[in-house]
Design a protein around this motif. Structure first.
Motif, PDB file in Angstrom:
ATOM      1  N   CYS A   1       8.930  17.171 -11.916  1.00 50.67           N
ATOM      2  CA  CYS A   1       7.885  16.411 -11.228  1.00 50.67           C
ATOM      3  C   CYS A   1       8.381  15.015 -10.864  1.00 50.67           C
ATOM      4  N   VAL A   2       8.918  14.304 -11.852  1.00 49.32           N
ATOM      5  CA  VAL A   2       9.377  12.933 -11.622  1.00 49.32           C
ATOM      6  C   VAL A   2      10.552  12.910 -10.653  1.00 49.32           C
ATOM      7  N   SER A   3      11.485  13.846 -10.810  1.00 49.51           N
ATOM      8  CA  SER A   3      12.665  13.888  -9.938  1.00 49.51           C
ATOM      9  C   SER A   3      12.278  14.114  -8.483  1.00 49.51           C
ATOM     10  N   LEU A   4      11.389  15.080  -8.253  1.00 53.01           N
ATOM     11  CA  LEU A   4      11.001  15.389  -6.881  1.00 53.01           C
ATOM     12  C   LEU A   4      10.120  14.287  -6.293  1.00 53.01           C
ATOM     13  N   ALA A   5       9.280  13.682  -7.126  1.00 51.47           N
ATOM     14  CA  ALA A   5       8.432  12.580  -6.652  1.00 51.47           C
ATOM     15  C   ALA A   5       9.297  11.412  -6.199  1.00 51.47           C
ATOM     16  N   ARG A   6      10.373  11.143  -6.934  1.00 51.34           N
ATOM     17  CA  ARG A   6      11.307  10.085  -6.524  1.00 51.34           C
ATOM     18  C   ARG A   6      11.994  10.457  -5.211  1.00 51.34           C
ATOM     19  N   ALA A   7      12.411  11.716  -5.113  1.00 53.20           N
ATOM     20  CA  ALA A   7      13.112  12.169  -3.911  1.00 53.20           C
ATOM     21  C   ALA A   7      12.226  12.077  -2.676  1.00 53.20           C
ATOM     22  N   ARG A   8      10.926  12.264  -2.852  1.00 53.61           N
ATOM     23  CA  ARG A   8       9.991  12.205  -1.726  1.00 53.61           C
ATOM     24  C   ARG A   8       9.515  10.775  -1.437  1.00 53.61           C
ATOM     25  N   GLY A   9       9.961   9.829  -2.253  1.00 54.87           N
ATOM     26  CA  GLY A   9       9.566   8.447  -2.033  1.00 54.87           C
ATOM     27  C   GLY A   9       8.215   8.090  -2.596  1.00 54.87           C
ATOM     28  N   TRP A  10       7.680   8.943  -3.471  1.00 54.53           N
ATOM     29  CA  TRP A  10       6.393   8.632  -4.096  1.00 54.53           C
ATOM     30  C   TRP A  10       6.555   7.624  -5.222  1.00 54.53           C
ATOM     31  N   LEU A  11       7.768   7.528  -5.752  1.00 58.74           N
ATOM     32  CA  LEU A  11       8.057   6.600  -6.842  1.00 58.74           C
ATOM     33  C   LEU A  11       9.165   5.652  -6.416  1.00 58.74           C
TER      34      LEU A  11
ATOM     35  N   PRO B   1       0.826  -1.207   0.000  1.00 58.42           N
ATOM     36  CA  PRO B   1       0.000   0.000   0.000  1.00 58.42           C
ATOM     37  C   PRO B   1       0.863   1.261   0.000  1.00 58.42           C
ATOM     38  N   LEU B   2       0.344   2.299  -0.662  1.00 61.64           N
ATOM     39  CA  LEU B   2       1.037   3.576  -0.658  1.00 61.64           C
ATOM     40  C   LEU B   2       0.956   4.194   0.726  1.00 61.64           C
ATOM     41  N   PRO B   3       1.900   5.066   1.073  1.00 61.67           N
ATOM     42  CA  PRO B   3       1.849   5.714   2.381  1.00 61.67           C
ATOM     43  C   PRO B   3       0.504   6.407   2.589  1.00 61.67           C
ATOM     44  N   PRO B   4      -0.106   6.269   3.763  1.00 61.02           N
ATOM     45  CA  PRO B   4      -1.426   6.843   3.998  1.00 61.02           C
ATOM     46  C   PRO B   4      -1.454   8.361   3.901  1.00 61.02           C
ATOM     47  N   ASP B   5      -0.295   9.014   4.071  1.00 61.51           N
ATOM     48  CA  ASP B   5      -0.269  10.474   4.019  1.00 61.51           C
ATOM     49  C   ASP B   5       0.081  11.011   2.628  1.00 61.51           C
ATOM     50  N   LEU B   6       0.130  10.141   1.632  1.00 62.10           N
ATOM     51  CA  LEU B   6       0.428  10.580   0.278  1.00 62.10           C
ATOM     52  C   LEU B   6      -0.691  11.494  -0.224  1.00 62.10           C
ATOM     53  N   PRO B   7      -0.379  12.732  -0.605  1.00 59.06           N
ATOM     54  CA  PRO B   7      -1.422  13.694  -0.981  1.00 59.06           C
ATOM     55  C   PRO B   7      -1.892  13.572  -2.419  1.00 59.06           C
ATOM     56  N   LEU B   8      -2.006  12.351  -2.917  1.00 60.01           N
ATOM     57  CA  LEU B   8      -2.490  12.121  -4.277  1.00 60.01           C
ATOM     58  C   LEU B   8      -3.622  11.109  -4.241  1.00 60.01           C
ATOM     59  N   THR B   9      -4.562  11.251  -5.153  1.00 65.20           N
ATOM     60  CA  THR B   9      -5.619  10.255  -5.283  1.00 65.20           C
ATOM     61  C   THR B   9      -5.041   9.033  -5.990  1.00 65.20           C
ATOM     62  N   PRO B  10      -5.686   7.866  -5.898  1.00 68.38           N
ATOM     63  CA  PRO B  10      -5.192   6.687  -6.622  1.00 68.38           C
ATOM     64  C   PRO B  10      -5.041   6.940  -8.118  1.00 68.38           C
ATOM     65  N   ARG B  11      -5.959   7.679  -8.721  1.00 69.05           N
ATOM     66  CA  ARG B  11      -5.874   7.942 -10.158  1.00 69.05           C
ATOM     67  C   ARG B  11      -4.715   8.884 -10.474  1.00 69.05           C
ATOM     68  N   GLN B  12      -4.486   9.870  -9.617  1.00 70.40           N
ATOM     69  CA  GLN B  12      -3.339  10.757  -9.816  1.00 70.40           C
ATOM     70  C   GLN B  12      -2.038   9.967  -9.714  1.00 70.40           C
ATOM     71  N   MET B  13      -2.021   8.974  -8.820  1.00 70.48           N
ATOM     72  CA  MET B  13      -0.834   8.141  -8.692  1.00 70.48           C
ATOM     73  C   MET B  13      -0.617   7.322  -9.957  1.00 70.48           C
ATOM     74  N   ASP B  14      -1.699   6.809 -10.552  1.00 67.03           N
ATOM     75  CA  ASP B  14      -1.588   6.082 -11.817  1.00 67.03           C
ATOM     76  C   ASP B  14      -0.966   6.968 -12.888  1.00 67.03           C
ATOM     77  N   VAL B  15      -1.444   8.215 -12.950  1.00 63.47           N
ATOM     78  CA  VAL B  15      -0.917   9.161 -13.942  1.00 63.47           C
ATOM     79  C   VAL B  15       0.573   9.414 -13.686  1.00 63.47           C
ATOM     80  N   LEU B  16       0.938   9.611 -12.430  1.00 61.89           N
ATOM     81  CA  LEU B  16       2.338   9.869 -12.082  1.00 61.89           C
ATOM     82  C   LEU B  16       3.228   8.686 -12.447  1.00 61.89           C
ATOM     83  N   LEU B  17       2.761   7.482 -12.198  1.00 65.40           N
ATOM     84  CA  LEU B  17       3.554   6.287 -12.509  1.00 65.40           C
ATOM     85  C   LEU B  17       3.823   6.173 -14.001  1.00 65.40           C
TER      86      LEU B  17
END
Length: 219
Positions: A209-219, A152-168
């Motif tokens: 976007c991708v670089s910072l998302a990786r740095a924050r552990g979102w990816l 599961p993604l971190p519960p405090d991730l400020p993205l919706t599941p669909r936004q996460m799909d788009v980011l991936l």
């Protein structure tokens, strides 16, 4: 490049189960691995015929002209391009076969990206015979196959599941048009999701976007 088709001997006894599959397409640009996997598919009576191509373009062309493939095994890294680029192109085909991603990368984000892009399963290249057999049986039943599930993604991730799909998919290099096709979204909706993601990260372009998302552990 011309497809390479491998045919097994004809003296194998067929079982009552819906195997072997008549035709399987393997998309991989590593010849030795592709030959080994094709042979294993036949040894385990999972496929009667395995056709191998080396690129997304070759695979798309073959699938556009032959509609009798029952399964596609797709490497995620092909000659400098992402194998996931094939998935949006299958959306226009009348009856596209299920696609299983095969990859030497087993990290959670790669699995999530494959699932978000519409793959029916994911198999690590380090997997053994039993996993291969289980995968094929699960996919042809329509169950899908993603070993171990997804953390599961971190519960405090400020993205919706669909936004996460788009980011991936963004992180996999997909342009907006292919993200639309993969997720069955309009271009306006994808742009809205991207704007929300950019706002959350405080960035102005896709690379940041991708670089910072990786740095924050979102990816």
């Amino acid at each position: 490049m011309e497809a390479i088709t491998s045919e097994p001997g004809r003296n194998r006894v067929r079982s009552e189960r819906p195997l072997p599959l008549a035709k399987v397409l393997l998309v991989d640009d590593h010849a030795l691995f592709a030959q080994g996997l094709a042979g294993l598919m036949q040894q385990e009576a999972l496929a009667a015929s395995v056709t191998t191509v080396r690129s997304v373009e070759s695979a798309a062309d073959l699938l556009a002209h032959q509609d009798d493939f029952e399964l596609v095994l797709l490497d995620i890294a092909l000659q400098g391009e992402t194998g996931l680029a094939l998935l949006p192109r299958l959306a226009s085909y009348r009856e596209a076969p299920p696609v299983v991603i095969i990859s030497s990368s087993e990290d959670e984000n790669t699995v999530r990206a494959a699932r978000a892009a519409g793959a029916s399963g994911f198999l690590a290249k380090s997997a053994g015979r039993s996993a291969l057999v289980s995968m094929v049986r699960a996919v042809i039943r329509g169950d899908g196959y993603f070993p171990g599930g997804l953390v599961p993604l971190p519960p405090d991730l400020p993205l919706t599941p669909r936004q996460m799909d788009v980011l991936l998919l963004l992180a996999q290099g997909f342009p907006n048009k292919r993200i639309c096709q993969s997720l069955s979204l309009t271009e306006h909706t994808v742009k809205t999701h991207l704007k929300a993601i950019f706002t959350q990260l405080g960035v102005h372009n896709r690379t940041e976007c991708v670089s910072l998302a990786r740095a924050r552990g979102w990816l």
